[in-house]
Design a protein around this motif. Structure first.
Motif, PDB file in Angstrom:
ATOM      1  N   GLU A 191      55.695  65.031  46.368  1.00  0.00           N
ATOM      2  CA  GLU A 191      55.484  64.681  47.771  1.00  0.00           C
ATOM      3  C   GLU A 191      55.470  63.173  47.967  1.00  0.00           C
ATOM      4  O   GLU A 191      55.967  62.658  48.965  1.00  0.00           O
ATOM      5  CB  GLU A 191      54.176  65.297  48.288  1.00  0.00           C
ATOM      6  N   THR A 192      54.880  62.449  46.998  1.00  0.00           N
ATOM      7  CA  THR A 192      54.833  60.987  47.137  1.00  0.00           C
ATOM      8  C   THR A 192      56.220  60.370  47.066  1.00  0.00           C
ATOM      9  O   THR A 192      56.443  59.304  47.642  1.00  0.00           O
ATOM     10  CB  THR A 192      53.951  60.364  46.035  1.00  0.00           C
ATOM     11  N   LEU A 193      57.142  61.006  46.376  1.00  0.00           N
ATOM     12  CA  LEU A 193      58.495  60.458  46.264  1.00  0.00           C
ATOM     13  C   LEU A 193      59.228  60.488  47.610  1.00  0.00           C
ATOM     14  O   LEU A 193      60.113  59.678  47.843  1.00  0.00           O
ATOM     15  CB  LEU A 193      59.310  61.248  45.228  1.00  0.00           C
ATOM     16  N   LYS A 194      58.843  61.400  48.476  1.00  0.00           N
ATOM     17  CA  LYS A 194      59.481  61.516  49.784  1.00  0.00           C
ATOM     18  C   LYS A 194      59.141  60.339  50.681  1.00  0.00           C
ATOM     19  O   LYS A 194      59.821  60.085  51.671  1.00  0.00           O
ATOM     20  CB  LYS A 194      59.055  62.822  50.456  1.00  0.00           C
ATOM     21  N   HIS A 195      58.050  59.648  50.342  1.00  0.00           N
ATOM     22  CA  HIS A 195      57.598  58.523  51.190  1.00  0.00           C
ATOM     23  C   HIS A 195      57.975  57.185  50.598  1.00  0.00           C
ATOM     24  O   HIS A 195      57.558  56.169  51.102  1.00  0.00           O
ATOM     25  CB  HIS A 195      56.082  58.596  51.383  1.00  0.00           C
ATOM     26  N   GLU A 252      51.232  49.008  49.284  1.00  0.00           N
ATOM     27  CA  GLU A 252      50.394  50.155  49.641  1.00  0.00           C
ATOM     28  C   GLU A 252      49.029  50.013  48.979  1.00  0.00           C
ATOM     29  O   GLU A 252      48.920  49.732  47.790  1.00  0.00           O
ATOM     30  CB  GLU A 252      51.060  51.458  49.200  1.00  0.00           C
ATOM     31  N   SER A 253      47.977  50.191  49.756  1.00  0.00           N
ATOM     32  CA  SER A 253      46.623  50.104  49.228  1.00  0.00           C
ATOM     33  C   SER A 253      45.787  51.242  49.791  1.00  0.00           C
ATOM     34  O   SER A 253      46.233  51.974  50.690  1.00  0.00           O
ATOM     35  CB  SER A 253      45.985  48.768  49.614  1.00  0.00           C
ATOM     36  N   ASN A 254      44.574  51.386  49.281  1.00  0.00           N
ATOM     37  CA  ASN A 254      43.666  52.416  49.803  1.00  0.00           C
ATOM     38  C   ASN A 254      43.253  52.129  51.243  1.00  0.00           C
ATOM     39  O   ASN A 254      42.753  53.013  51.938  1.00  0.00           O
ATOM     40  CB  ASN A 254      42.422  52.503  48.917  1.00  0.00           C
ATOM     41  N   HIS A 277      55.821  61.457  37.355  1.00  0.00           N
ATOM     42  CA  HIS A 277      56.666  60.593  38.189  1.00  0.00           C
ATOM     43  C   HIS A 277      57.925  60.188  37.443  1.00  0.00           C
ATOM     44  O   HIS A 277      59.030  60.181  38.008  1.00  0.00           O
ATOM     45  CB  HIS A 277      55.867  59.353  38.599  1.00  0.00           C
ATOM     46  N   THR A 278      57.783  59.851  36.160  1.00  0.00           N
ATOM     47  CA  THR A 278      58.936  59.431  35.374  1.00  0.00           C
ATOM     48  C   THR A 278      59.925  60.570  35.185  1.00  0.00           C
ATOM     49  O   THR A 278      61.141  60.371  35.262  1.00  0.00           O
ATOM     50  CB  THR A 278      58.477  58.883  34.014  1.00  0.00           C
ATOM     51  N   LYS A 305      50.736  72.467  40.626  1.00  0.00           N
ATOM     52  CA  LYS A 305      50.153  71.761  41.771  1.00  0.00           C
ATOM     53  C   LYS A 305      50.222  70.245  41.566  1.00  0.00           C
ATOM     54  O   LYS A 305      50.544  69.503  42.502  1.00  0.00           O
ATOM     55  CB  LYS A 305      48.707  72.199  41.966  1.00  0.00           C
ATOM     56  N   GLN A 306      49.937  69.777  40.370  1.00  0.00           N
ATOM     57  CA  GLN A 306      49.996  68.338  40.100  1.00  0.00           C
ATOM     58  C   GLN A 306      51.410  67.805  40.283  1.00  0.00           C
ATOM     59  O   GLN A 306      51.614  66.720  40.824  1.00  0.00           O
ATOM     60  CB  GLN A 306      49.510  68.053  38.674  1.00  0.00           C
ATOM     61  N   VAL A 307      52.400  68.579  39.850  1.00  0.00           N
ATOM     62  CA  VAL A 307      53.790  68.160  40.012  1.00  0.00           C
ATOM     63  C   VAL A 307      54.156  68.127  41.487  1.00  0.00           C
ATOM     64  O   VAL A 307      54.798  67.180  41.962  1.00  0.00           O
ATOM     65  CB  VAL A 307      54.737  69.099  39.245  1.00  0.00           C
ATOM     66  N   ARG A 308      53.742  69.126  42.229  1.00  0.00           N
ATOM     67  CA  ARG A 308      54.065  69.189  43.655  1.00  0.00           C
ATOM     68  C   ARG A 308      53.484  67.983  44.398  1.00  0.00           C
ATOM     69  O   ARG A 308      54.139  67.405  45.281  1.00  0.00           O
ATOM     70  CB  ARG A 308      53.519  70.488  44.242  1.00  0.00           C
TER      71      ARG A 308
END
Length: 417
Positions: A413-417, A61-63, A353-354, A406-409
């Motif tokens: 969301e990234t974990l779902k992908h 994954e990249s920008n 994330h951890t 908000k930062q946690v949310r």
């Protein structure tokens, strides 16, 4: 005569002459190339679970979008089996394929440009003779316009790469210069630990610039500076690279793969050389002295377990059994939280994330146990994770900013992908 033969092989890129070498010498060259492939961490990007070694297909994954690694086995149709040695070198060092097609710098050719001729030759021999061909066809990289126009990489390379060979550091010891060569070329440490410029380029490619290895960001994780490593001894750096753990920290994020596939396979001499080089660089101030009163106050409150904040209570319920009321963890088993880089990072993404996804240390020859931290995504709400992370970032001697729900949310969301 032997030197002339070796030079001829390098220039021609033909392996037919290998038959003129004694079998033992040819085997040694293949083994040398295999070790160099470990130094370069080739397997981490070009091998995925369930597929043949080096057959590609890893989604990076990249920008710019998703870039898929290629098949680099000696298969003549789907891999690199038709490459001459010069074509192989051009692909690795310059990011240019035999048909003129340009690679994206997800392949760290700006760093690989410094690989020596001898190491490049051994690497080529290994891939042609020591790797089993595979007919796997990885997915094609298909970025959106204008990034799909690979010809534009010609101008990017002109602006941001340097094709000069590795330059030893004047006045430095042989050990330090060996470490410099490994870090700046095959190890491509700068691709993660050097800040990126406006063109997503590494701002520096060697120790001649203070920005080299000064820290950066990768997929939202803050990547620490490696200059001097003032918090660690040289032996602690060696232990971390060899086993994924030392008395203070445990590996996490992208570095887990680096330890598993590359640094844990390095010789002790090379690990010590890397450690000596990083110490030689300097550039980071010593860690500030911790306020003993703050450290004692956190420990005392957690021990008493009275009038706790939500974050403190969550810590005792979920973290205290491994990291203890001291935040010191257990050497080589559970990492320290008090003073940890991931805890005190300006961007808390890595810590969040951890907490949500957990972490697992790799199994290595010197530390075969796979110690794991469970993830708490299913157990804790966004607000609870935010309060827990905030306590960890501000308890003991830590002095980082609070974490928001908000930062946690966003991380969840990234974990779902």
């Amino acid at each position: 005569m032997k030197m002339k033969l070796t030079r001829t092989l390098i220039a021609s890129g033909l392996l037919a002459g290998m038959s003129a070498l004694p079998a033992a010498a040819a085997d040694d060259l293949v083994k040398q190339g295999e070790y160099i492939s470990r130094l370069g961490d080739c397997g981490a990007c070009h091998t995925i679970p369930g597929k043949p070694a080096f057959s590609g297909g890893l989604a990076i994954e990249s920008n710019l979008g998703t870039i898929y690694s290629t098949n680099i086995t000696p298969d003549k149709e789907h891999g690199i089996g038709k490459y001459s040695e010069q074509q192989f070198s051009d692909a690795v060092r310059k990011g240019v394929l035999p048909d003129g097609k340009r690679l994206y710098p997800a392949m760290p050719y700006p760093d690989y440009a410094k690989i020596s001729d001898a190491d490049m030759h051994a690497l080529y021999v290994y891939f042609m003779q020591g790797v089993k061909p595979s007919a796997e066809q990885p997915p094609e990289t298909d970025l959106s316009f204008p990034f799909s126009q690979r010809w534009g990489m010609r101008f990017w390379n002109w602006a941001f790469t340097d094709d000069k060979p590795f330059r030893p550091i004047g006045g430095a010891s042989a050990e330090v210069n060996r470490g410099a060569y490994l870090v700046e070329s095959l190890g491509h440490c700068g691709s993660c630990h050097t800040p990126r410029g406006i063109g997503m380029n590494e701002k520096a490619l060697d120790s001649g610039d203070e920005k080299f290895l000064a820290g950066g960001s990768l997929n939202g994780w803050e990547v620490p500076s490696l200059r001097g490593l003032p918090h660690w001894t040289e032996q602690e750096t060696v232990d971390y690279l060899a086993t994924g753990r030392n008395d203070k920290a445990a590996v996490g994020g992208e570095m887990t793969s680096v330890v598993e596939h590359s640094t844990s396979w390095m010789t002790d001499a090379d690990l010590k050389a890397i450690s000596a080089y990083l110490k030689f660089l300097g550039g980071n101030p010593p860690a500030p002295a911790k306020a003993a009163e703050a450290v004692s106050a956190t420990e005392a409150k957690l021990t008493a377990a009275k009038s706790l904040t939500t974050g403190e209570r969550l810590y005792l319920d979920n973290c205290g059994a491994c990291h203890f009321v001291t935040g010191k963890g257990a050497p080589r088993i559970f990492p320290e939280l008090d003073g940890a880089t991931i805890v005190n990072a300006g961007d808390p993404t890595g810590l969040i994330h951890t907490i949500l996804a957990g972490a697992q240390q790799p199994s290595t020859a010197k530390a075969p146990s796979t110690l794991a931290m469970p993830g708490f995504a299913a157990r804790l709400s966004d607000d609870e994770v935010a309060q827990l992370a905030t306590f960890i970032r501000q308890g003991w001697g830590n002095k980082a900013d609070a974490v928001s729900e908000k930062q946690v949310r966003e991380v969840r969301e990234t974990l779902k992908h």
